[in-house]
Scaffold this motif. Structure first.
Motif, short mmCIF file in Angstrom:
data_model
loop_
_atom_site.label_atom_id
_atom_site.label_comp_id
_atom_site.label_asym_id
_atom_site.label_seq_id
_atom_site.Cartn_x
_atom_site.Cartn_y
_atom_site.Cartn_z
N CYS A 8 -3.42 4.28 -4.90
CA CYS A 8 -2.98 5.68 -5.03
C CYS A 8 -3.58 6.54 -3.93
CB CYS A 8 -3.38 6.22 -6.40
SG CYS A 8 -2.42 5.52 -7.77
N ALA A 9 -4.83 6.26 -3.56
CA ALA A 9 -5.45 6.99 -2.45
C ALA A 9 -4.71 6.72 -1.15
CB ALA A 9 -6.92 6.61 -2.33
N ALA B 264 -1.55 8.71 -1.20
CA ALA B 264 -1.85 10.11 -0.93
C ALA B 264 -2.08 10.33 0.57
CB ALA B 264 -3.07 10.55 -1.73
#
Length: 526
Positions: free
Chosen positions: A372-373, A376
């Motif tokens: 998810c990082a 992002a």
């Protein structure tokens, strides 16, 4: 191919079109012009659309209705695929009707569906209320343990309502007004009806969200995954919530989008993952007010649905989370693939019955958060802001690949997101076919070597192939994010059909060091 007469929503900024209006070819993508697969498939009905065709004038056959018709056919095939597992026979020894699961029919006929055994396994046939009713599995054995309904609240209530409808159906059938049969067969058919309806809602939402590309919904309708897994479990309920939430967001209705995501989160957890994609995109575009409305609506809706059950029956409500924490690496997970091929004992080593795989849980959560990082970073670093569907697809795919459980029907989650993110027909149909084919070696593996089933290596090889294809799709999405001129959606003239307040919005927060936009990278708007 027939045209469409249904207008784009005015809230999207598109001009309204009357029922008798003729649309220009530029108003939407014509798949028989752009997709070799559609061009070849159009041959039996007259070939590709003519250059001077009047688009949008047909009185009935719109893209949505064509997609829904195809979906009904696909869902019918899916129902017949599961029907072998709800056939009945008269047992001469017990003098009663029983399910014909002789000779390992669920695996040899590849018709297995969780819906059938859950009717008795979750005590739905006893009439008890989910989350209040408990029972003991493995009674009298060392592994005896207390159980409650293991599904999220709305999925559990969905099963309970269908069980009550089954009771009502059978009572009416006793008078001769309705066909009858075993209760579990009626339960399966009632559940299948609602699940099919949920998939039709998913298709409707995708068609409306796609804007210039409504024909892409045909991929959702004709997906091989639907034919195999629409009735394997209850996941079409969640896809309907996620797809309609995306449509609401696209129509600039963040409150409604949040409500639908909250409902989806009470069905299956994955719709709430879409909030992560919306968060980073809203940060980049400076549209945090809309995101705040959506996330608050989602959390409040989820709480309103869950709190009554959690307060009245806390232990039963907690069972879903408890059982998921206890699960080890499922056969479909990459962790199991590595363990089987290398002899690795897993992160936690051998575990006793009921022991929690703590390290595995931490690793899977950490890997998902790391992915998810990365998503992002891509969202904030790419030269052009990614589309909502692109990031949503990446987030859900990351969860499936890194999770310790990838139940076969989970692949349905990706279908509407993939169609909106990368509408490349041949590529997506190839992926969906590969993913659907995993079902065959899975069933043959479960049959067992002693019954002439396939060895586990065949099944795991298909699992690896499926994961590699999904990772390949993720790589393509990332490539198109960094090279927006190759994004078919943007090439058609749209910025982000599912973007809502993000569609056409300027950037406010961008990571330093990103490459500057060039005319070659960003297609000209229509």
């Amino acid at each position: 191919m027939p045209g469409e007469r249904e207008p784009d929503d005015a809230a999207d900024g598109a001009a309204e079109v009357s029922d008798t209006a003729t649309l220009r070819p530029a108003d939407r993508v014509i798949p028989t012009w752009t997709e070799p697969l559609a061009r070849a498939g159009s041959a039996p009905i007259g070939g590709p659309l003519g250059a001077h065709a009047a688009i949008g004038r047909h009185w009935f056959w719109t893209p949505l209705r064509v997609a829904l018709l195809i979906a009904v056919i696909a869902l019918t095939i899916g129902w017949f695929g599961k029907a072998a597992c709800v056939q009945q026979y008269y047992n001469e020894e017990t003098k009663q009707l029983e399910l014909d699961w002789r000779s390992n029919r669920p695996f040899t006929a590849m018709c297995y569906s969780d819906i059938v055994p859950l009717y008795s396994a979750e005590q739905l046939d006893k009439g008890g209320f989910p989350y209040r009713t408990s029972w003991y599995d493995d009674a009298g054995k060392p592994t005896e343990h207390q159980r409650w309904m293991e599904y999220p609240v709305l999925t559990g209530l969905f099963q309970w309502v269908n069980a009550k409808l089954t009771d009502g159906w059978l009572r009416v059938a006793e008078s001769g007004w309705l066909p009858t049969g075993l209760a579990v067969t009626v339960f399966f058919d009632i559940s299948a009806f609602w699940l099919a309806l949920a998939w039709l809602v998913t298709i409707w939402a995708v068609t409306r969200t796609a804007r210039r590309r409504p024909w892409d919904a045909v991929l959702v309708a004709a997906s091989p995954l639907v034919m195999v897994h629409a009735f394997t479990n209850f996941d079409t309920l969640a896809t309907a919530c996620a797809a309609t939430a995306l449509l609401a967001w696209a129509r600039k209705r963040p409150l409604l989008a949040g409500v639908l995501l909250g409902i989806g989160g009470a069905v299956k957890l994955y719709p709430l993952f879409l909030l992560g994609a919306l968060l980073v995109l809203c940060v980049r575009a400076g549209r945090m007010r809309a995101f705040t409305t959506t996330v608050l609506a989602a959390l409040v809706t989820w709480a309103v649905v869950n709190l009554p059950i959690a307060l009245l029956y806390p232990r039963g409500w907690w069972e879903f989370f408890h059982r998921n924490s206890l699960r080890g690496a499922d056969p479909d997970s990459l962790y199991n693939v590595v363990a089987q091929f290398t002899g690795w004992q897993g992160f936690d080593g051998p575990l006793a019955f009921g022991e929690t795989p703590t390290v595995l849980n931490i690793v899977t959560a950490a890997l998902f958060l790391l992915c998810c990082a990365g998503v992002a970073f891509i969202a904030l670093h790419a030269p052009t802001r990614p589309r909502v569907a692109q990031l949503a697809f990446l987030v859900v795919a990351a969860f499936l690949v890194t999770n310790k459980v990838w139940s076969p029907q989970y692949s349905l989650w990706l279908v509407p997101l993939a169609v909106l993110a990368i509408p490349r027909w041949r590529l997506l149909l190839a992926w969906m076919t590969v993913d659907a084919l995993v079902w065959a070696p899975r069933m043959m593996f479960y049959l067992g070597d002693d019954k002439k089933g396939l060895p586990i290596d065949w099944f795991l090889s298909f699992v690896v192939l499926r994961d590699l294809v999904v990772l390949g799709l993720c790589a393509l999405v990332i490539h198109e994010i960094y090279h927006p001129a190759r994004d078919l959606v943007r090439a058609a003239g749209d910025d982000d059909p599912a973007g809502g307040v993000l569609d056409g919005a300027p950037d406010r927060v961008v990571m330093k060091g990103r490459r500057r936009r060039t005319e070659e990278e960003v297609p000209e708007p229509a």
